[in-house]
Design a protein around this motif. Structure first.
Motif, PDB file in Angstrom:
ATOM      1  N   ARG A   8       0.862  -1.194   0.000  1.00 10.45           N
ATOM      2  CA  ARG A   8       0.000   0.000   0.000  1.00 10.45           C
ATOM      3  C   ARG A   8       0.894   1.239   0.000  1.00 10.45           C
ATOM      4  NH1 ARG A   8      -2.376   1.028   6.020  1.00 10.45           N
ATOM      5  NH2 ARG A   8      -2.965   2.946   4.949  1.00 10.45           N
ATOM      6  N   PRO A   9       0.401   2.377  -0.506  1.00  9.66           N
ATOM      7  CA  PRO A   9       1.281   3.552  -0.701  1.00  9.66           C
ATOM      8  C   PRO A   9       2.049   3.999   0.536  1.00  9.66           C
ATOM      9  CG  PRO A   9      -0.773   3.861  -1.882  1.00  9.66           C
ATOM     10  CD  PRO A   9      -0.942   2.592  -1.090  1.00  9.66           C
ATOM     11  N   ASP A  12       4.696   1.425   1.354  1.00  7.95           N
ATOM     12  CA  ASP A  12       5.580   1.239   0.205  1.00  7.95           C
ATOM     13  C   ASP A  12       6.688   2.294   0.194  1.00  7.95           C
ATOM     14  OD1 ASP A  12       3.892  -0.767  -0.495  1.00  7.95           O
ATOM     15  OD2 ASP A  12       3.023   0.247  -2.238  1.00  7.95           O
ATOM     16  N   GLU A  13       6.369   3.499   0.619  1.00  5.29           N
ATOM     17  CA  GLU A  13       7.360   4.574   0.625  1.00  5.29           C
ATOM     18  C   GLU A  13       8.553   4.225   1.503  1.00  5.29           C
ATOM     19  OE1 GLU A  13       7.767   9.331   1.746  1.00  5.29           O
ATOM     20  OE2 GLU A  13       5.809   8.350   1.842  1.00  5.29           O
ATOM     21  N   ILE A  14       8.294   3.586   2.635  1.00  6.74           N
ATOM     22  CA  ILE A  14       9.361   3.234   3.578  1.00  6.74           C
ATOM     23  C   ILE A  14      10.221   2.117   3.003  1.00  6.74           C
ATOM     24  CG2 ILE A  14       9.818   2.423   5.927  1.00  6.74           C
ATOM     25  CD1 ILE A  14       6.627   3.385   6.188  1.00  6.74           C
ATOM     26  N   VAL A  15       9.561   1.071   2.519  1.00  3.81           N
ATOM     27  CA  VAL A  15      10.283  -0.062   1.937  1.00  3.81           C
ATOM     28  C   VAL A  15      11.091   0.382   0.721  1.00  3.81           C
ATOM     29  CG1 VAL A  15      10.011  -2.306   0.813  1.00  3.81           C
ATOM     30  CG2 VAL A  15       8.615  -1.738   2.814  1.00  3.81           C
ATOM     31  N   SER A  16      10.496   1.215  -0.121  1.00  4.17           N
ATOM     32  CA  SER A  16      11.185   1.689  -1.325  1.00  4.17           C
ATOM     33  C   SER A  16      12.425   2.503  -0.971  1.00  4.17           C
ATOM     34  CB  SER A  16      10.239   2.531  -2.178  1.00  4.17           C
ATOM     35  OG  SER A  16       9.152   1.761  -2.637  1.00  4.17           O
ATOM     36  N   PHE A  46       7.011  -4.226   5.307  1.00  2.00           N
ATOM     37  CA  PHE A  46       6.459  -3.483   6.440  1.00  2.00           C
ATOM     38  C   PHE A  46       5.298  -4.289   7.015  1.00  2.00           C
ATOM     39  CE2 PHE A  46       3.951  -0.616   8.878  1.00  2.00           C
ATOM     40  CZ  PHE A  46       4.800   0.383   9.322  1.00  2.00           C
ATOM     41  N   GLY A  47       5.403  -4.670   8.301  1.00  6.10           N
ATOM     42  CA  GLY A  47       4.309  -5.331   9.002  1.00  6.10           C
ATOM     43  C   GLY A  47       4.083  -6.771   8.562  1.00  6.10           C
ATOM     44  N   VAL A  48       3.117  -7.420   9.253  1.00  3.23           N
ATOM     45  CA  VAL A  48       2.764  -8.814   8.961  1.00  3.23           C
ATOM     46  C   VAL A  48       1.318  -8.865   8.489  1.00  3.23           C
ATOM     47  CG1 VAL A  48       4.442  -9.910  10.478  1.00  3.23           C
ATOM     48  CG2 VAL A  48       2.263  -9.186  11.414  1.00  3.23           C
ATOM     49  N   LEU A  49       1.031  -8.114   7.446  1.00  2.99           N
ATOM     50  CA  LEU A  49      -0.317  -8.050   6.924  1.00  2.99           C
ATOM     51  C   LEU A  49      -0.274  -7.950   5.405  1.00  2.99           C
ATOM     52  CD1 LEU A  49      -1.665  -4.457   7.672  1.00  2.99           C
ATOM     53  CD2 LEU A  49       0.689  -5.140   7.992  1.00  2.99           C
ATOM     54  N   ARG A  50      -1.418  -8.230   4.779  1.00  2.04           N
ATOM     55  CA  ARG A  50      -1.541  -8.212   3.323  1.00  2.04           C
ATOM     56  C   ARG A  50      -0.539  -9.140   2.644  1.00  2.04           C
ATOM     57  NH1 ARG A  50      -2.842  -3.048   5.047  1.00  2.04           N
ATOM     58  NH2 ARG A  50      -0.687  -2.360   5.061  1.00  2.04           N
ATOM     59  N   ARG A  75       2.448   6.911  13.865  1.00  2.00           N
ATOM     60  CA  ARG A  75       1.966   6.107  12.753  1.00  2.00           C
ATOM     61  C   ARG A  75       2.623   6.590  11.461  1.00  2.00           C
ATOM     62  NH1 ARG A  75       0.166   1.229  14.310  1.00  2.00           N
ATOM     63  NH2 ARG A  75      -0.715   1.430  16.385  1.00  2.00           N
ATOM     64  N   HIS A  76       1.848   6.980  10.470  1.00  2.00           N
ATOM     65  CA  HIS A  76       2.429   7.416   9.203  1.00  2.00           C
ATOM     66  C   HIS A  76       2.388   8.928   9.052  1.00  2.00           C
ATOM     67  CE1 HIS A  76       2.934   3.321   7.985  1.00  2.00           C
ATOM     68  NE2 HIS A  76       1.650   3.071   8.076  1.00  2.00           N
TER      69      HIS A  76
END
Length: 281
Positions: A8-9, A12-16, A46-50, A75-76
């Motif tokens: 998710r956006p 994704d920004e953090i992982v990218s 990021f996290g243990v979801l999706r 949070r974000h």
């Protein structure tokens, strides 16, 4: 090469930002199955979801795991207290720092920005309130095994404490702090009740591995948690409800400063993620 799992956006920004500091990084957007991922090569998520939780379990190489900050995150959104940036924790091959790490001079300098906001209060050795923090369905799913269903952790842990405290003099108050979803629980309180209110007269706090435990420990409230918690080095621990087997004997360690410094050294601002500081660490 590190493979970034994009879900998710916001995350994704953090992982990218992290993966882009590693030559040859690739990104995968075919969650929740992520069939394109090579389990033999490093992964960042990021996290243990999706779908990320299942990939973490199956991974055969290093996993770089991001989640919300141990302290001072929002949070974000930008931190309300620290330099106006978003902050996230990062762990290699685990979801939390579960030991006290030895810090380098570089680590110590980097976490100086947090120090004015850290206040370690004396231990509270009285009180009749025992606080229980619920867990989310994502934790249920990730940690459930064929031998133990995490769906039962809350009620079983509460029942164990009630049984163990039954022969103590004086009344005990059992206070539950629910997750946002409307679970059916024996003990519950309104979502709007601030944590500091519950900690005023707390004898102890019980979590599975919630970051709420960090706040409680800094406030001087003894903590009981699972061995997988970031609070394990300064708490009574166990597996499942066995973590509360010594509820009559809280732990009052004298190394909370070293412990919180270790946690702070393993969280990073977005600038530190983008400029390679997090990767270098």
């Amino acid at each position: 090469m590190i493979q970034g799992l994009l879900t998710r956006p916001k995350t994704d920004e953090i992982v990218s930002a992290f993966v882009e500091n590693v030559a040859g990084g690739t990104f995968h957007t075919d969650g929740p199955k992520f069939k394109s991922v090579d389990l033999n090569k490093p992964i960042a998520c990021f996290g243990v979801l999706r779908g990320t939780g299942e990939i973490i379990k199956k991974a055969k190489s290093d996993v770089y795991y991001f989640d919300h900050a141990y302290k001072f995150g929002n949070r974000h959104m930008n931190s309300k207290q620290i330099i106006g940036e978003r902050i996230y924790r990062l762990t290699k091959n685990w979801q939390h720092i579960v030991t006290i790490k030895k810090l380098t001079d570089k680590d110590k300098n980097r976490i100086e920005k947090y120090k004015p906001f850290i206040n370690i209060k004396p231990w509270k050795k009285s009180g009749r309130d025992i606080i229980f923090c619920d867990i989310s369905p994502y934790v249920w799913d990730y940690y459930t095994t064929k031998h133990y269903s995490m769906k039962h952790w809350y009620n079983q842990t509460l029942g164990r404490v009630k049984h163990l405290c039954n022969n103590r003099l004086g009344p005990w108050n059992y206070i539950g702090r629910p997750k946002p979803l409307p679970y059916s629980r024996e003990v519950s309180v309104g979502k709007s009740t601030p944590l500091y209110v519950h900690l005023r007269h707390a004898y102890a706090i019980v979590t599975f591995q919630s970051t709420i435990g960090i706040t409680a420990l800094l406030e001087g409230v003894p903590h009981f948690c699972d061995v997988t918690s970031m609070c394990a080095p300064v708490s009574r621990t166990g597996r499942g409800e066995s973590s509360v087997s010594k509820i009559k004997d809280p732990f009052y360690p004298d190394n909370r400063k070293e412990w919180i410094d270790s946690l702070l050294a393993n969280q990073f601002t977005m600038s530190e993620i983008r400029n390679g500081t997090a990767w270098e660490h």
